[in-house]
Write a protein that holds these residues in place. Structure first.
Motif: not given
Length: 52
Positions: A47-49, A51-52
């Motif tokens: 999810k962090f990757l 969201s960029e």
């Protein structure tokens, strides 16, 4: 109607070895907990990757 049926006695645990039930329970619990933590943090990283 007389049917010749043999029902197994439920007290005959032929496939069960009750030698280390607590160890199996603890191993399974911590194994599943570890697996769920890995899946959770993997999803957080994905999810962090994304969201960029």
């Amino acid at each position: 109607m007389d049917t010749n049926v043999r029902t197994p006695d439920p007290r005959e645990h032929v496939n069960e070895e009750p030698r280390n039930d607590l160890g199996d329970l603890v191993t399974g619990f911590f194994g599943m907990t570890t697996f769920m933590f890995v899946v959770f943090f993997g999803m957080v990283i994905i999810k962090f990757l994304m969201s960029e």
